[in-house]
Motif scaffolding. Structure first.
Motif, PDB file in Angstrom:
ATOM      1  N   GLY A   1       0.819  -1.206   0.031  1.00 20.32           N
ATOM      2  CA  GLY A   1       0.064   0.047   0.129  1.00 20.32           C
ATOM      3  C   GLY A   1       0.817   1.313  -0.183  1.00 20.32           C
ATOM      4  O   GLY A   1       0.482   2.332  -0.728  1.00 20.32           O
ATOM      5  N   VAL A   2       1.854   1.137   0.701  1.00 23.25           N
ATOM      6  CA  VAL A   2       2.724   2.415   0.937  1.00 23.25           C
ATOM      7  C   VAL A   2       3.416   2.663  -0.392  1.00 23.25           C
ATOM      8  O   VAL A   2       3.699   3.733  -1.059  1.00 23.25           O
ATOM      9  CB  VAL A   2       3.930   2.503   1.954  1.00 23.25           C
ATOM     10  CG1 VAL A   2       4.815   3.374   1.985  1.00 23.25           C
ATOM     11  CG2 VAL A   2       3.112   2.091   3.246  1.00 23.25           C
TER      12      VAL A   2
ATOM     13  N   ARG B   1     -16.917   1.989  -2.534  1.00 19.75           N
ATOM     14  CA  ARG B   1     -17.255   1.529  -1.358  1.00 19.75           C
ATOM     15  C   ARG B   1     -16.279   1.406  -0.392  1.00 19.75           C
ATOM     16  O   ARG B   1     -16.226   0.540   0.937  1.00 19.75           O
ATOM     17  CB  ARG B   1     -18.250   0.252  -1.336  1.00 19.75           C
ATOM     18  CG  ARG B   1     -19.427   0.203  -2.347  1.00 19.75           C
ATOM     19  CD  ARG B   1     -20.309   1.175  -1.688  1.00 19.75           C
ATOM     20  NE  ARG B   1     -21.471   1.509  -2.495  1.00 19.75           N
ATOM     21  CZ  ARG B   1     -22.658   2.178  -2.019  1.00 19.75           C
ATOM     22  NH1 ARG B   1     -22.808   2.223  -0.998  1.00 19.75           N
ATOM     23  NH2 ARG B   1     -23.583   2.411  -2.902  1.00 19.75           N
ATOM     24  N   GLY B   2     -14.941   1.868  -0.702  1.00 24.76           N
ATOM     25  CA  GLY B   2     -13.559   1.800   0.077  1.00 24.76           C
ATOM     26  C   GLY B   2     -13.474   2.665   0.919  1.00 24.76           C
ATOM     27  O   GLY B   2     -12.257   2.727   1.583  1.00 24.76           O
ATOM     28  N   THR B   3     -14.101   3.692   0.986  1.00 21.85           N
ATOM     29  CA  THR B   3     -13.752   4.976   1.837  1.00 21.85           C
ATOM     30  C   THR B   3     -13.619   4.598   3.230  1.00 21.85           C
ATOM     31  O   THR B   3     -14.429   3.896   3.734  1.00 21.85           O
ATOM     32  CB  THR B   3     -14.777   6.140   1.593  1.00 21.85           C
ATOM     33  OG1 THR B   3     -14.896   6.526   0.299  1.00 21.85           O
ATOM     34  CG2 THR B   3     -14.291   7.296   2.552  1.00 21.85           C
ATOM     35  N   GLY B   4     -12.408   5.059   3.790  1.00 21.00           N
ATOM     36  CA  GLY B   4     -11.941   4.666   5.077  1.00 21.00           C
ATOM     37  C   GLY B   4     -11.474   3.316   5.418  1.00 21.00           C
ATOM     38  O   GLY B   4     -10.861   2.971   6.562  1.00 21.00           O
ATOM     39  N   SER B   5     -11.600   2.577   4.676  1.00 22.12           N
ATOM     40  CA  SER B   5     -10.914   1.169   4.662  1.00 22.12           C
ATOM     41  C   SER B   5      -9.411   1.180   4.159  1.00 22.12           C
ATOM     42  O   SER B   5      -8.801   2.235   3.576  1.00 22.12           O
ATOM     43  CB  SER B   5     -11.472   0.214   3.899  1.00 22.12           C
ATOM     44  OG  SER B   5     -11.469   0.391   2.633  1.00 22.12           O
ATOM     45  N   ARG B   6      -8.648   0.117   4.839  1.00 23.33           N
ATOM     46  CA  ARG B   6      -7.190  -0.006   4.326  1.00 23.33           C
ATOM     47  C   ARG B   6      -7.014  -0.747   3.158  1.00 23.33           C
ATOM     48  O   ARG B   6      -7.968  -1.400   2.727  1.00 23.33           O
ATOM     49  CB  ARG B   6      -6.555  -0.790   5.607  1.00 23.33           C
ATOM     50  CG  ARG B   6      -6.260   0.145   6.826  1.00 23.33           C
ATOM     51  CD  ARG B   6      -5.243  -0.095   7.647  1.00 23.33           C
ATOM     52  NE  ARG B   6      -5.077   0.871   8.912  1.00 23.33           N
ATOM     53  CZ  ARG B   6      -3.840   1.050   9.439  1.00 23.33           C
ATOM     54  NH1 ARG B   6      -2.798   0.374   9.052  1.00 23.33           N
ATOM     55  NH2 ARG B   6      -3.787   1.978  10.274  1.00 23.33           N
ATOM     56  N   TRP B   7      -5.743  -0.437   2.588  1.00 22.79           N
ATOM     57  CA  TRP B   7      -5.395  -1.361   1.372  1.00 22.79           C
ATOM     58  C   TRP B   7      -5.561  -2.894   1.625  1.00 22.79           C
ATOM     59  O   TRP B   7      -5.200  -3.414   3.027  1.00 22.79           O
ATOM     60  CB  TRP B   7      -3.939  -1.222   0.896  1.00 22.79           C
ATOM     61  CG  TRP B   7      -3.561   0.360   0.511  1.00 22.79           C
ATOM     62  CD1 TRP B   7      -2.877   1.219   1.265  1.00 22.79           C
ATOM     63  CD2 TRP B   7      -4.106   0.846  -0.600  1.00 22.79           C
ATOM     64  NE1 TRP B   7      -2.853   2.316   0.522  1.00 22.79           N
ATOM     65  CE2 TRP B   7      -3.589   2.250  -0.532  1.00 22.79           C
ATOM     66  CE3 TRP B   7      -4.948   0.573  -1.834  1.00 22.79           C
ATOM     67  CZ2 TRP B   7      -3.786   3.039  -1.577  1.00 22.79           C
ATOM     68  CZ3 TRP B   7      -5.143   1.528  -2.785  1.00 22.79           C
ATOM     69  CH2 TRP B   7      -4.563   2.668  -2.538  1.00 22.79           C
ATOM     70  N   LYS B   8      -5.830  -3.893   0.813  1.00 20.98           N
ATOM     71  CA  LYS B   8      -5.854  -5.164   1.093  1.00 20.98           C
ATOM     72  C   LYS B   8      -5.095  -6.014   0.377  1.00 20.98           C
ATOM     73  O   LYS B   8      -4.828  -6.035  -0.983  1.00 20.98           O
ATOM     74  CB  LYS B   8      -7.489  -5.483   0.665  1.00 20.98           C
ATOM     75  CG  LYS B   8      -8.467  -4.996   1.595  1.00 20.98           C
ATOM     76  CD  LYS B   8      -9.718  -5.219   1.383  1.00 20.98           C
ATOM     77  CE  LYS B   8     -10.864  -4.562   2.149  1.00 20.98           C
ATOM     78  NZ  LYS B   8     -12.352  -4.903   1.658  1.00 20.98           N
ATOM     79  N   TYR B   9      -4.089  -6.603   0.923  1.00 19.88           N
ATOM     80  CA  TYR B   9      -3.258  -7.694   0.386  1.00 19.88           C
ATOM     81  C   TYR B   9      -3.258  -8.954   1.107  1.00 19.88           C
ATOM     82  O   TYR B   9      -3.772  -9.111   2.148  1.00 19.88           O
ATOM     83  CB  TYR B   9      -1.883  -6.903   0.624  1.00 19.88           C
ATOM     84  CG  TYR B   9      -1.653  -5.868  -0.242  1.00 19.88           C
ATOM     85  CD1 TYR B   9      -1.159  -5.743  -1.818  1.00 19.88           C
ATOM     86  CD2 TYR B   9      -1.946  -4.408   0.148  1.00 19.88           C
ATOM     87  CE1 TYR B   9      -0.865  -4.893  -2.420  1.00 19.88           C
ATOM     88  CE2 TYR B   9      -1.768  -3.245  -0.522  1.00 19.88           C
ATOM     89  CZ  TYR B   9      -1.301  -3.471  -1.988  1.00 19.88           C
ATOM     90  OH  TYR B   9      -1.048  -2.420  -2.826  1.00 19.88           O
TER      91      TYR B   9
END
Length: 493
Positions: free
Chosen positions: A451-452, A485-493
């Motif tokens: 994500g970074v 629908r991803g506002t406020g959520s973290r990256w997903k790995y």
């Protein structure tokens, strides 16, 4: 029944070819199309005749560029003129344990409140067979983006529908008099099958031949999983089918209905959907008698709030906070590099302005995935950017460039403060090596992951006059932020 139209079924051959091109198993293709696996297999083998609706769904699922529609037209043109045979169902035959059941009345009430759908399903079942019925199969299937299976598949693989979210409960008898137990039959990311058992704490209560009873079950689904549609599929002989949609009046919902079968295209409902106003609720109701077996009745809706502005647009908000918008040609110009350490004072001043802008933006929006700002986005044509990670770390970059990428490449949604009304799926590498300069003039190489890495790559692009839309796959477009629908959520790995 096998189709006798010539030695070669052009549609089946083309469908098999495109299935192979996309690397789908038969089960995966059936899931992407929303059809039963056994029916898809029969069409592929030429044992069943496809409908035009089936061809359209196959075209959408396999992204065949019109090839499957053309193959279907060729297939239809070669068929001899004769009455059409009864088409096979798009759903599996009733499993063992439900044979002999007739649904005297099938009634569904779907209520929406504060981002959650609650379905209450009631059925009056009659056992017209010769054996006791001890269980009844129900299905829970969601599709947030109908017509875009790739996008839906990604959503549910990353954020599957869970039993905890559903909170399924079931009862036997009028007035929920007796709780029923249940057991999972299939558990997939966007699809559940459940056996409702004619048993509970009070023992067993099979439905014997000639008897009738009411069953009722209820579950919930968040709107991030549930699209703006509700479909009733007639899988058992049914005498009456009825549906109510219950929405808050302030959403100003509009509702319409489509009827499909395996032998025809979608058609409007034969009877109108009625709306009743009940205080602060709008209730839409519809019913029909003796629906044909294997027919599908689909209600769709739109909310005024989906399109009507309820406040300043996100882009307008960002512009008011001093963020340069994408209409400004300055965003397409490569940023001027710093001569460090001689320009260290200027570099520190630009970073201070970037941090101040980041604070303003963070007060206006929640960034669960972190955020970044490049100097051109605040009107400064210098090669500086900052990145704030989801954990609160601040990364400062002067004169950065990506010199190497490694690891997997995945697609995730990105947003840009310079056109914040949309979000777009961007393919990027999991690991990047970035060469950059410290304020004291030293050249450094830093590795960033996942994500970074995505955040840093986005800002490095800005400093070279590139926007994330330039990185998107051909044919893929950004979506309105209202659909994201991803506002406020973290990256997903």
């Amino acid at each position: 029944m096998a189709d006798p139209a010539g030695d070669v079924n052009a549609f089946a051959v083309e469908l098999e070819r495109w299935r192979d091109v996309r690397g789908h198993s038969r089960a995966a293709l059936a899931k992407a199309m929303g059809y039963d696996r056994s029916y898809v297999s029969k069409v592929l083998s030429g044992a069943e005749r496809p409908s035009e609706a089936f061809a359209v769904h196959a075209e959408t699922a396999l992204r065949a560029g019109g090839a499957l529609r053309a193959a279907f037209r060729e297939y239809e043109a070669r068929r001899p003129a004769r009455p059409r045979p009864q088409a096979a169902p798009a759903v599996a035959d009733p499993p063992a344990g439900t044979g002999g059941i007739v649904v005297d009345h099938d009634d569904a009430i779907l209520r929406y409140d504060e981002g959650v759908y609650r379905l209450t399903q009631r059925r009056r079942l009659v056992n017209e067979g010769g054996e006791p019925i001890s269980r009844y199969l129900i299905r829970i299937s969601v599709d947030r983006y109908p017509g875009d299976p790739e996008r839906s598949n990604q959503l549910y693989s990353e954020n599957p529908l869970t039993w905890d979210e559903i909170e399924l409960r079931a009862w036997h008898g009028r007035g929920r008099s007796t709780a029923m137990t249940w057991t999972p039959h299939h558990d997939r990311d966007a699809f559940k099958e459940v056996w409702l058992l004619f048993e509970g704490e009070q023992g067993h209560f099979p439905l014997y031949p000639g008897e009738a009873c009411w069953i009722e079950y209820e579950y919930t689904v968040r709107d991030e999983h549930w699209g703006n549609w509700f479909q009733r599929a007639v899988r058992l002989p049914t005498r009456t089918l009825s549906v109510c949609l219950d929405f808050p009046a302030d959403l100003a919902a509009s509702v319409w209905g489509l009827h499909t079968s395996m032998t025809s295209q979608a058609m409007p409902f034969a009877t109108a959907i009625k709306r009743d106003d009940d205080g602060d609720r709008h209730v839409f109701s519809w019913s029909c008698e003796d629906p044909p077996l294997h027919a599908r009745y689909r209600l769709e809706w739109g909310f005024r709030s989906d399109t009507a502005a309820t406040g300043p647009a996100p882009t307008a908000v960002m512009a008011s906070l001093g963020i340069v918008q994408d209409s400004d040609p300055a965003l397409r110009e490569p940023a001027r590099r710093f001569a460090l350490p001689s320009e260290a004072e200027d570099a520190h001043r630009v970073v201070a302005e970037l941090k101040a802008a980041a604070e303003r933006v963070a007060r206006a929006h929640t960034f669960g995935k972190g955020m970044g700002i490049a100097a051109p986005q605040i009107g400064v044509n210098r090669a500086a950017a900052i990145v704030r990670t989801p954990d609160g770390e601040v990364i400062t970059l002067f004169n950065p460039r990506i010199i190497e990428t490694a690891g997997e490449i995945d697609e995730q949604y990105e947003g840009c403060l310079s056109f914040f009304d949309v979000r777009g799926q961007v393919p990027r590498a999991h690991t990047i090596q970035v060469e950059h300069t410290s304020a004291d003039g030293r050249t450094k190489i830093t590795a960033f992951d996942k994500g970074v890495a995505r955040l840093v790559a986005h800002e490095v692009d800005h400093l070279h006059g590139t926007l994330y839309t330039d990185r998107m796959r051909e044919g893929v477009s950004p979506i309105p932020v209202e659909q994201y629908r991803g506002t406020g959520s973290r990256w997903k790995y």
